[in-house]
Design an enzyme around this catalytic site. Structure first.
Site, short mmCIF file in Angstrom:
data_model
loop_
_atom_site.label_atom_id
_atom_site.label_comp_id
_atom_site.label_asym_id
_atom_site.label_seq_id
_atom_site.Cartn_x
_atom_site.Cartn_y
_atom_site.Cartn_z
N GLU B 60 0.82 -1.23 0.00
CA GLU B 60 0.00 0.00 0.00
C GLU B 60 0.84 1.27 0.00
O GLU B 60 0.49 2.24 -0.66
CB GLU B 60 -0.97 -0.01 1.19
CG GLU B 60 -2.12 -1.00 1.04
CD GLU B 60 -1.77 -2.42 1.46
OE1 GLU B 60 -0.62 -2.61 1.96
OE2 GLU B 60 -2.61 -3.32 1.31
N HIS B 129 -11.03 -5.13 8.73
CA HIS B 129 -11.92 -5.03 7.58
C HIS B 129 -13.18 -4.21 7.88
O HIS B 129 -14.07 -4.14 7.06
CB HIS B 129 -12.35 -6.42 7.10
CG HIS B 129 -11.23 -7.27 6.62
ND1 HIS B 129 -10.27 -7.77 7.46
CD2 HIS B 129 -10.88 -7.69 5.38
CE1 HIS B 129 -9.39 -8.48 6.76
NE2 HIS B 129 -9.74 -8.43 5.49
#
Lengths: 325, 338
Positions: B60, B129
């Site tokens: 990322e 998540h």
């Protein structure tokens, strides 16, 4: 490099050296706010590389990046004024010593978060590739960056997409205060990692401007041909400590002595003399450099401080700091 | 006109942006061949080729740093962080460089890029998540923070984000991806910086954003049965923040409840409450209350319905709006911010 090119390179290195010395003196005299990381000793990496690049190539550097800003067109006065937080500085005081940027010449910033700019250079290289511009992007970084994730992420991205990128490590043996060798599993912290990304890696003498020039020229040609990135590890040495007034007492005396004898300015001068350039020609360049830096120091000292309103500019694209655009 | 889902609206927005502007590029983890884990990028590689929409390594910080360099090189990258917490490895890039390069360079470097982040809970995804990460970004000057609650806004706000000259953190409420509405694209709703009154009412203002907006509307329906006429304000963009709409509403109603899924402490709801009391003090008949997630890591799937602000907790807060200013013991026992 031809003797004329080498002479110009020598003058540029001498200009950087003298500016860095001036920055040090200004810092010790209290004129430089915050901190500063001097690149005296690293001049050959910036100047040799820059001489091998096109004017429109992209360059990214670190917080020890004064030499790269100057090699890509920033003047001593702009840099010293920026260090002194003056309104006439390269970034009008908003960048400071650690963020020298000259976007108009493709010098796309100096970054004080180690490794942060390597993926950016890969992205800039991707943009050049997609536009078919033939530009390359060069990321200069220290040995300390070779153990951070962004270094590895960027090498992989550039390698897997065969991007026109150059990764040039300035290995000066110390991350900040700790030897890189103490914390790294391989002897050459950058070049030894190249195999993991299936790209060429080489260790070069970073204090010989002609050696740097050749290595970067080769890597840039390779990149422009579409053959992907190269990792260059240029061995060099800091003449000052890590930052501020760090006297760098942690470095062994014999190591310092050995490296000071291999000063990039001395190396270039010896090459010039060997090429038959008269000492008086070199001395003339030295005198010119001294005048330029003396004038730059005076101008930077006399420059106005920024207005208070400066803090409320350029947060958003409309130039303001408000929440609305 | 057939109803479309929020995920389809986002997909259409990306498709239209790619079509209209050659500088737009979409990339991230699994966004190419797969079309994204939520199918938001479905079919884009097929239509526009793998130079315009492509898969990246799982990296990322590298993805966002790469986008910064692309933006410097003249492109308009739209990157996907696969889940809210997956963006944290890129936090350094977002906060230190994406948000600050313009300021640092006196506007000579501009970063028109969008970081799309599926966020918030309701899908049983546990902590990495289901995080509500909006406050981290909203706290950083230089980042616009956008979160749609309707299908139409999902399309319009994403188009505007891609066209915006400033970097935008675009937070997509995961549990609303499958919400449906009759939407005829292309369309434009209100611009950035405009909150919208989703339901007009006289008795109290409920401020919400993203996944909390449907909760606020459901609570308003339920409250109507108890004689409360609630006004629901959807912020849409947390940054820029629309003080005018919020302030005007609370001055009319005299009462305010803020809903957020994120833990209450130092959250966006706290900022809203502070701004409301600074601007509406003499109009307020009761303290501004927050209904938020509890101050705990996101709980396991079987417990998440307790954690997420629901209609009952909003109604409980309403009960307290006109009685007293004691903290609600039920919330305190659970570690809540109310």
């Amino acid at each position: 490099m031809t003797p004329d090119e080498l002479l110009d390179a020598y003058e540029e290195m001498a200009l950087i050296r003298r500016t860095e010395k001036a920055a040090h003196d200004l810092f010790m005299a209290g004129f430089v706010k915050g901190t500063t990381h001097l690149a005296a000793g690293h001049e050959a990496v910036a100047v040799g590389a820059s001489a091998a690049l096109r004017p429109d190539d992209y360059v990214f550097a670190t917080y020890r990046g004064h030499h790269h800003a100057m090699a890509r067109g920033a003047t001593p006065e702009e840099c010293l004024a920026e260090l002194m937080s003056k309104a006439t500085g390269l970034c009008q005081a908003k960048g400071g010593s650690m963020h020298l940027t000259k976007a108009s010449t493709g010098m796309l910033g100096s970054y004080a978060i180690v490794g942060a700019h390597l993926p950016m250079a890969a992205g800039a290289a991707w943009s050049a590739k997609l536009r078919g511009s033939g530009q390359v992007a060069v990321a200069f970084f220290g040995d300390g960056a070779t153990n951070i994730g962004a270094f590895h992420e960027a090498l992989n991205l550039a390698a897997v997409w065969r991007l026109p990128a150059l990764f040039v490590c300035e290995n000066n043996l110390y991350m900040e205060y700790t030897p890189i060798a103490d914390v790294t599993a391989v002897p050459n912290p950058a070049a030894d990692r190249a195999g993991g990304y299936n790209i060429p890696g080489e260790v070069i003498d970073g204090n010989d401007v002609t050696v740097v020039h050749e290595a970067v020229a080769r890597a840039a040609e390779r990149a422009r041909k579409g053959d992907g990135p190269t990792l260059i590890e240029a061995q060099t040495y800091r003449h000052f400590g890590h930052s501020r007034s760090d006297p760098a007492k942690y470095r062994p005396a014999e190591e310092v002595e050995r490296w000071l004898k291999h000063d990039p300015l001395d190396v270039a001068r010896a090459r010039l003399e060997a090429a038959g350039v008269p000492p008086e020609t070199i001395a003339e360049r030295d005198r010119r450099v001294a005048q330029v830096v003396e004038a730059a120091v005076a101008a930077a000292k006399n420059a106005p401080e920024p207005d208070r309103e400066l803090a409320f500019t350029d947060v958003w694209a409309d130039g303001s700091a408000t929440w609305r655009t | 006109m057939a109803p479309i889902t929020m995920a389809q609206a986002l997909n259409t927005a990306l498709r239209d942006a790619l079509h209209d502007d050659d500088r737009v590029v979409v990339f991230g983890e699994d966004v190419g061949a797969l079309g994204g884990v939520f199918r938001v990028t479905d079919g884009l590689t097929d239509k526009f080729g793998d130079e315009r929409c492509f898969d990246t390594p799982l990296a990322e910080a590298g993805i966002v740093g790469f986008a910064v360099g692309m933006a410097m090189g003249g492109f308009r990258p739209v990157v996907e962080m696969q889940f809210d917490a997956f963006a944290y490895p890129a936090f350094e890039q977002i906060v230190s460089h994406v948000a600050k390069l313009r300021n640092r360079t006196r506007g000579r470097l501009s970063l028109p890029l969008v970081i799309r982040i599926p966020y918030a809970g309701g899908i049983g995804g546990v902590e990495h998540h289901c995080d509500s990460s909006e406050a981290y970004y909203a706290h950083t000057p230089g980042l616009k923070v956008v979160t749609p609650a309707t299908v139409a806004d999902a399309y319009s706000l994403l188009r505007e984000a891609i066209e915006d000259p400033d970097p935008v953190v675009f937070l997509e409420p995961k549990k609303l991806y499958w919400s449906k509405s009759d939407v005829d694209t292309p369309l434009r709703t209100e611009p950035f910086g405009r909150a919208v009154v989703r339901r007009a009412g006289r008795d109290a203002t409920v401020v919400a954003y993203g996944p909390a907006v449907p909760v606020a509307l459901a609570a308003a329906e339920a409250a109507a049965g108890e004689g409360w006429d609630l006004e629901v304000v959807d912020l849409r963009t947390i940054v820029p923040f629309d003080d005018e709409t919020v302030t005007a509403s609370v001055r009319r109603t005299g009462r305010c409840v803020v809903i957020q899924e994120a833990p209450g402490f130092a959250g966006v709801g706290a900022e809203v409450a502070a701004r409301v009391q600074e601007r509406c003090f003499h109009s307020l008949h009761a303290p501004v209350l927050r209904v938020s997630g509890f101050d705990v890591p996101y709980p396991p799937p079987m417990l998440e319905h307790h954690h997420l602000p629901g209609v009952d907790r909003v109604l409980d807060a309403l009960d307290r709006l006109q009685r007293d200013d004691e903290p609600d013991p039920r919330f305190l026992a659970l570690g809540g911010a109310a």
